[in-house]
Scaffold this active site. Structure first.
Site, PDB file in Angstrom:
ATOM      1  N   ASP A 293       0.847  -1.185   0.000  1.00  0.00           N
ATOM      2  CA  ASP A 293       0.000   0.000   0.000  1.00  0.00           C
ATOM      3  C   ASP A 293       0.893   1.249   0.000  1.00  0.00           C
ATOM      4  OD1 ASP A 293      -3.099   0.596   0.360  1.00  0.00           O
ATOM      5  OD2 ASP A 293      -2.038   2.049   1.613  1.00  0.00           O
ATOM      6  N   TYR A 443      -3.835  11.132   1.042  1.00  0.00           N
ATOM      7  CA  TYR A 443      -4.230  10.910  -0.355  1.00  0.00           C
ATOM      8  C   TYR A 443      -4.231  12.221  -1.126  1.00  0.00           C
ATOM      9  CZ  TYR A 443      -5.456   6.060   0.540  1.00  0.00           C
ATOM     10  OH  TYR A 443      -5.390   4.722   0.850  1.00  0.00           O
ATOM     11  N   HIS A 500      -4.575  -7.869   0.031  1.00  0.00           N
ATOM     12  CA  HIS A 500      -3.912  -6.581   0.195  1.00  0.00           C
ATOM     13  C   HIS A 500      -3.132  -6.461   1.505  1.00  0.00           C
ATOM     14  CE1 HIS A 500      -3.357  -2.324  -0.643  1.00  0.00           C
ATOM     15  NE2 HIS A 500      -3.801  -2.029   0.563  1.00  0.00           N
TER      16      HIS A 500
END
Length: 524
Positions: A293, A443, A500
């Protein structure tokens, strides 16, 4: 008696200055004056000697005419290669930053001390949580919706009931504190990390520093199951290795117990720089990196910034930027002639049908990304105020990012791979630190300045790289695509299962691959 032929440099030089026939005419004239039969006895040997000397002089000149340009060409090739190499290893600049509140102090050196840190809780904190859980409101789910609309509220009520009545935060705080925690101030903010040294090192084993970097919506807690495997492989049934790891696991600034940046612009490059400074402060000059990630991007930036400090880079997610024409062509041909574009059969199995797996499914899972990359504070305010909303928002990712098929299950398959205690411990780290908003801002800071994440591709990675490709990862990146950025891939492993959150879900598989990769690097 034979006569030796000697060509003196002086005579050769003088002859070069004269016309081609000049030397011969002078020799004939001198012999003629001596006259008679002796003339030809003098002329012929001298003439022959002169001719041979000129031939040798010509050969010498011709050799120079070939050798000198060849040598110059060789030097030129070396220079061009050197200049090209200098361009290839272009690195991200290691600058400085300030993320503390207000202006950077003009005087005084930053406190570089490493301070022990302990996670604590209180009755007030737990009572406030329970009150909010008791006051939660729920919207009834659609019949048969499972997790296709997000977190199913019927399942959510069961999770909250467990959280309120059975989950013991005080006991989980003890579990969190079983590893040594520390804080140190870097670029104006307090950085939290755990530092776990191997309890036992057998004879002949080398201790290698390893920095583990988490992502969103995870935390340093994701690595609690893999740390003992890395620091004591023999004691946990892993095959004997000639190395053991000393693990450093920080919280990304703005996540968990690392202070949130107070200034705009804190991206993965700033994080990479801070983590390099952290490792330097701990006394490590060379070390391994591992991440998935955001941890993958941060670790990649670290390798691009100070490649001389990175012994090896291990990733379980590879970011690729904007699709190139070559990649688009490989997508069109890959299903039919995979060998022609560098795909394996496993690549084809994981990538096709391409539109479904790389557009439809990605579109279903990326709504959060658009919100967090544009207006993170708006949604974040609600999540920071409601533990139930926070749990729904975070745990939904631990459902479908673990296995896409879990969308079809009424309970989201949450307890197929994790326990509720593990999942809620991760949620609690966000809750008690009020870090959901600052974690979501990450983000915006990254995608706002680099929406296609193309910055990585401008700085190829030449440090040894290992990639563990888990089948349920959000996207699959074939080795041939990864090589566009990672020029020195030592291992590329198709993992048999997992998604993930690899370290949290399949710690043994990931640990084995890290050891496999690092062992190959050390042999090199």
């Amino acid at each position: 008696m034979s006569r030796s032929l000697q060509c003196h440099p002086e005579s050769v030089t003088a002859e070069r200055k004269s016309s081609r026939g000049g030397t011969r005419i002078a020799t004939v004239g001198a012999a003629a004056r001596r006259g008679g039969a002796d003339m030809w006895q003098e002329i012929l040997p001298n003439a022959w000697e002169t001719i041979l000397c000129q031939i040798r002089s010509f050969e010498y000149s011709q050799k120079n005419a070939v050798l000198v340009p060849a040598a110059a060409l060789g030097v030129g090739v070396v220079m061009v290669y050197w200049l090209r190499s200098r361009r290839k290893i272009k690195t991200i600049e290691m600058v400085d930053g300030w993320w503390g509140s207000g202006q950077r102090p003009l005087k005084g050196k930053e406190d570089e001390s490493i301070r022990p840190f302990k996670i604590e809780t209180s009755d007030k904190e737990i009572e406030d949580l329970h009150r909010r859980l008791d006051d939660a409101r729920y919207a009834p789910p659609l019949e048969g919706a499972a997790f296709h609309y997000g977190f199913n509220s019927s399942c959510l009520q069961k999770v909250v009931a467990y959280w309120r009545n059975k989950f013991d935060w005080r006991e989980k705080v003890k579990v969190l504190n079983k590893y040594p925690h520390f804080q140190t101030t870097i670029e104006g903010i307090d950085i939290h990390f755990i530092h776990v040294k191997p309890s036992y090192v057998s004879r002949g084993q080398a201790v290698q520093p390893l920095l583990l970097i988490h992502g969103w919506p995870g935390s340093f807690y994701e690595f609690y199951k893999i740390i003992p495997l890395l620091t004591d492989p023999a004691g946990h049934g892993l095959s004997e290795s000639d190395m053991v790891f000393e693990v450093i696991c920080p919280s990304i600034p703005g996540y968990g117990f690392s202070e949130a940046p107070h200034q705009k612009g804190f991206d993965s490059i700033a994080t990479a720089r801070i983590f390099h400074k952290l490792m330097n402060r701990l006394g490590f000059k060379k070390y391994y990196l591992q991440g998935g990630d955001w941890g993958s991007r941060i670790a990649t930036n670290m390798a691009q910034m100070l490649p001389q400090s990175v012994k090896g880079l291990h990733l379980n997610l590879v970011f690729i930027g904007k699709q190139s024409l070559r990649q688009m062509i490989s997508v069109m041909l890959g299903a039919y002639v995979p060998w022609l574009v560098g795909f394996t059969r496993e690549d084809v199995r994981r990538m096709y049908p391409f539109i479904q797996k790389n557009f439809h499914e990605l579109l279903q899972e990326s709504g959060y990304l658009h919100i967090q990359a544009t207006k993170p504070d708006t949604a974040g305010c609600g999540l920071n105020d409601s533990p139930v909303g926070l749990a729904a928002y975070i745990l939904e990712k631990f459902s479908t990012w673990t296995d896409k098929s879990f969308r079809h299950k009424e309970d989201g398959g949450l307890e197929s791979k994790y326990s509720l205690d593990e999942l809620l411990t991760n949620v609690m780290i966000y809750w008690v630190t009020s870090s959901i908003v600052s974690s979501m801002r990450y983000y915006k800071e990254n995608f706002g300045s680099d929406p296609y994440l193309t910055h990585d591709a401008r700085f190829p990675v030449y440090v040894p790289t290992g990639i563990a490709a888990f089948p349920q990862e959000i996207v699959h990146t074939p080795r041939v695509w990864a090589k566009k950025t990672y020029k020195n891939i030592i291992t590329y492993s198709y993992m048999p299962r997992g998604g993930h959150f690899a370290a949290f879900e399949e710690p043994r598989l990931l640990a084995q691959d890290i050891f496999h990769f690092a062992s190959k690097v050390e042999r090199l």
